[in-house]
Design a protein around this motif. Structure first.
Motif, PDB file in Angstrom:
ATOM      1  N   UNK A   1       0.429   7.671 -17.063  1.00  0.00           N
ATOM      2  CA  UNK A   1      -0.236   7.081 -18.220  1.00  0.00           C
ATOM      3  C   UNK A   1      -1.641   7.648 -18.417  1.00  0.00           C
ATOM      4  N   UNK A   2      -2.004   8.628 -17.567  1.00  0.00           N
ATOM      5  CA  UNK A   2      -3.383   9.113 -17.519  1.00  0.00           C
ATOM      6  C   UNK A   2      -3.469  10.558 -17.988  1.00  0.00           C
ATOM      7  N   UNK A   3      -4.556  10.856 -18.666  1.00  0.00           N
ATOM      8  CA  UNK A   3      -4.869  12.234 -19.070  1.00  0.00           C
ATOM      9  C   UNK A   3      -6.247  12.597 -18.528  1.00  0.00           C
ATOM     10  N   UNK A   4      -6.435  13.875 -18.222  1.00  0.00           N
ATOM     11  CA  UNK A   4      -7.719  14.400 -17.778  1.00  0.00           C
ATOM     12  C   UNK A   4      -8.169  15.447 -18.780  1.00  0.00           C
ATOM     13  N   UNK A   5      -9.299  15.193 -19.453  1.00  0.00           N
ATOM     14  CA  UNK A   5      -9.825  16.089 -20.466  1.00  0.00           C
ATOM     15  C   UNK A   5     -11.028  16.841 -19.915  1.00  0.00           C
ATOM     16  N   UNK A   6     -10.964  18.178 -19.962  1.00  0.00           N
ATOM     17  CA  UNK A   6     -12.085  19.009 -19.531  1.00  0.00           C
ATOM     18  C   UNK A   6     -12.928  19.345 -20.750  1.00  0.00           C
ATOM     19  N   UNK A   7     -14.137  18.831 -20.782  1.00  0.00           N
ATOM     20  CA  UNK A   7     -14.998  18.963 -21.953  1.00  0.00           C
ATOM     21  C   UNK A   7     -16.024  20.075 -21.753  1.00  0.00           C
ATOM     22  N   UNK A   8     -15.910  21.129 -22.558  1.00  0.00           N
ATOM     23  CA  UNK A   8     -16.921  22.195 -22.632  1.00  0.00           C
ATOM     24  C   UNK A   8     -17.238  22.837 -21.282  1.00  0.00           C
ATOM     25  N   UNK A   9     -16.207  23.125 -20.507  1.00  0.00           N
ATOM     26  CA  UNK A   9     -16.415  23.894 -19.273  1.00  0.00           C
ATOM     27  C   UNK A   9     -16.323  25.370 -19.663  1.00  0.00           C
ATOM     28  N   UNK A  10     -17.356  25.839 -20.346  1.00  0.00           N
ATOM     29  CA  UNK A  10     -17.334  27.164 -20.949  1.00  0.00           C
ATOM     30  C   UNK A  10     -17.469  28.276 -19.913  1.00  0.00           C
ATOM     31  N   UNK A  11     -17.061  29.483 -20.323  1.00  0.00           N
ATOM     32  CA  UNK A  11     -17.209  30.646 -19.459  1.00  0.00           C
ATOM     33  C   UNK A  11     -18.671  31.058 -19.322  1.00  0.00           C
ATOM     34  N   UNK A  12     -19.474  30.745 -20.336  1.00  0.00           N
ATOM     35  CA  UNK A  12     -20.887  31.131 -20.281  1.00  0.00           C
ATOM     36  C   UNK A  12     -21.679  30.238 -21.218  1.00  0.00           C
TER      37      UNK A  12
END
Length: 550
Positions: free
Chosen positions: A37-48
């Motif tokens: 029932x869970x989601x993990x959102x990665x926010x703006x883990x940019x390359x640079x």
């Protein structure tokens, strides 16, 4: 029942202390969430990021973040990657199309909330390292975070995210990120997430567990005049500042250590390679170095925990890899061709043109300019070269002398190395350094095979094989150390340390020739030559430091 996530959720609430003052109180609450029932959102883990400080804060967190993502995915948590402003990069990939194909749903109205001013001064755009202007530096999510194209989703649009997660039956959301300052600094955004996900809540996952968010400048003071409770508490900022200071110091020390090791290895290699050139031609010797080193790196890649997903490598990156392969192979070939005509110290002194070419590449690629210090360093370097060869001008006038033939080859070696250094710096944004080296070495090995004569190795005795193995080992170690240095030191500091390489070669040549004259030839270096070598080193260092201070 499916897998459960055992979480230790942490938040700060306003409370009254014994004297009636309003203070922040840390509250930890254990909870168990169903993984399906869970989601993990990665926010703006940019390359640079455009801020160097933001890049430095992200780098040490990446391995742990990747572990968290992999572990969550294995338990059944739905992973959603949300690097803002980079969807063009992922257009057409399965993970992007999976989210776009979700049935559109209308999110509920946001929960009503107050919107006080940010508790920190964000007038500088969030930087604490002095960058003057904001610009878009990112092109994708950082490649250190694995994207499973068969399971994950990619989107930076709220409507798409809501529709996709609702369609997947995910009612609980974890947010993981580093540049997520507005999510963490303004609780109302988490409240919006709470309403959109049906009231299940959306805490921000903090991989460092020391500070709420490293996005805005941690060195600026909170704004004055905002409502009580709007400021960033001291117990959050002070540990963050101390941790960043310690991390920066460790990074600098390790970078200097790797740079010194690289200089030592590169300074010692030409002395050993010169002896091998008496029994192997330059192309065969280069082929041996590239082939064995590529094999060793392939084994390291296979045994590593992080695999490169070939499907995620964009076409433009393959072109960069091809350019890196050509420039690195040219560097190796030019160097041994030059060393076949020159003494080790002469070849190494001439390669000090590499930092100058590297700075020149910065002018062409990044629009930088030479300042007065850099021009002075360059002229000092040229004067040092003139002194170093003070007793060999007659050879330069003779077109068929070893010096006249070896000098342009050494200049070509220096130029190709500078090109490779610029390319590797670019490639390390998308790919691990070991993978870049493996591909470049393997491609160079294949390209040189028609020019090589591996059969010459059959007649090698034990001492020759030992010397060849030592050279190959030093080659591998030097470039791994070089790659590690690029990730830890600014180019100016790295160039200053690398400027010492000729002195290491000169000292090594004189020392080995004194104790083992039957193996190592004595070089014709007079006092002016030694002074010239010192001037070359000083000029190279001046040019590098000028780039940092200008």
């Amino acid at each position: 029942m499916g897998e459960m996530l055992n979480l230790q959720l942490r938040r700060q609430t306003l409370a009254r202390d014994a004297r009636g003052r309003t203070v922040w109180q840390v509250v930890e609450q254990p909870e168990a969430w169903p993984a399906d029932e869970t989601a993990l959102l990665l926010c703006d883990v940019w390359d640079r990021h455009w801020s160097r400080g933001a890049n430095e804060r992200l780098e040490p967190l990446l391995p742990r973040m990747d572990q968290v993502v992999r572990a969550a995915r294995k338990l059944g948590v739905r992973i959603l990657h949300a690097p803002s402003d980079t969807m063009t990069f992922y257009e057409g990939t399965p993970a992007r199309q999976r989210v776009q194909a979700a049935t559109p749903l209308t999110p509920p109205e946001p929960i009503a909330h107050e919107a006080p001013p940010l508790p920190v001064d964000g007038s500088d755009g969030g930087t604490d390292t002095g960058e003057p202007t904001w610009h878009k530096a990112w092109s994708r999510q950082h490649p250190a975070i694995h994207i499973d194209q068969d399971q994950d989703g990619i989107s930076d649009q709220g409507q798409e995210v809501y529709s996709y997660l609702r369609g997947q039956g995910r009612s609980r959301l974890l947010i993981l990120g580093v540049h997520t300052q507005y999510v963490c600094a303004q609780p109302q955004l988490c409240h919006q997430t709470d309403g959109a996900m049906g009231g299940a809540g959306g805490p921000a996952a903090r991989p460092d567990r020391c500070h709420v968010q490293p996005g805005p400048s941690p060195l600026r003071q909170p704004r004055g005049g905002h409502p009580p409770g709007g400021g960033v508490p001291r117990e959050v900022l002070v540990p963050h500042r101390a941790q960043r200071g310690r991390a920066a110091e460790r990074r600098l020390n390790s970078g200097l250590l790797f740079a010194g090791l690289t200089a030592l290895l590169w300074g010692s290699l030409p002395i050993l390679l010169k002896n091998l050139l008496g029994v192997l031609d330059p192309y065969t010797l280069t082929w041996c170095r590239l082939t064995v080193t590529a094999g060793a790196l392939a084994l390291m890649q296979r045994g590593g925990k992080r695999w490169v997903d070939w499907r995620q490598v964009p076409v433009r990156t393959w072109w960069w890899l091809l350019a890196g392969m050509l420039s690195l192979t040219a560097n190796y070939v030019f160097y041994l061709l030059a060393l076949d005509h020159l003494a080790p110290s002469a070849a190494q002194v001439l390669t000090q043109l590499s930092p100058v070419f590297l700075l020149g590449g910065g002018m062409l690629v990044f629009g930088e300019r030479f300042n007065v210090r850099q021009w002075a360093g360059f002229l000092f370097l040229l004067a040092g070269l003139a002194l170093f060869f003070n007793n060999r001008y007659g050879e330069l006038r003779s077109g068929d002398s070893d010096l006249a033939q070896g000098l342009p080859l050494a200049v070509g070696c220096a130029a190709s190395w500078a090109v490779y250094a610029l390319i590797q710096k670019q490639l390390q944004r998308d790919l691990p350094a070991n993978f870049v080296l493996m591909v470049c070495f393997a491609g160079g090995s294949l390209g040189l095979l028609p020019l090589s004569h591996p059969g010459e190795l059959v007649g090698f005795d034990g001492a020759g094989l030992l010397l060849l193995g030592l050279c190959i080992l030093m080659t591998l170690a030097s470039y791994l150390s070089f790659a590690a240095t690029l990730g830890r030191l600014a180019a100016s500091r790295f160039s200053v340390v690398m400027a010492l390489t000729p002195l290491i070669t000169v000292a090594g040549s004189l020392t080995w020739a004194r104790f083992f004259p039957q193996l190592f030839a004595v070089e014709s270096l007079n006092t002016l030559s030694l002074v010239g070598a010192g001037m070359v080193v000083s000029g190279s260092a001046m040019a590098a430091l000028g780039a940092r201070r200008g």
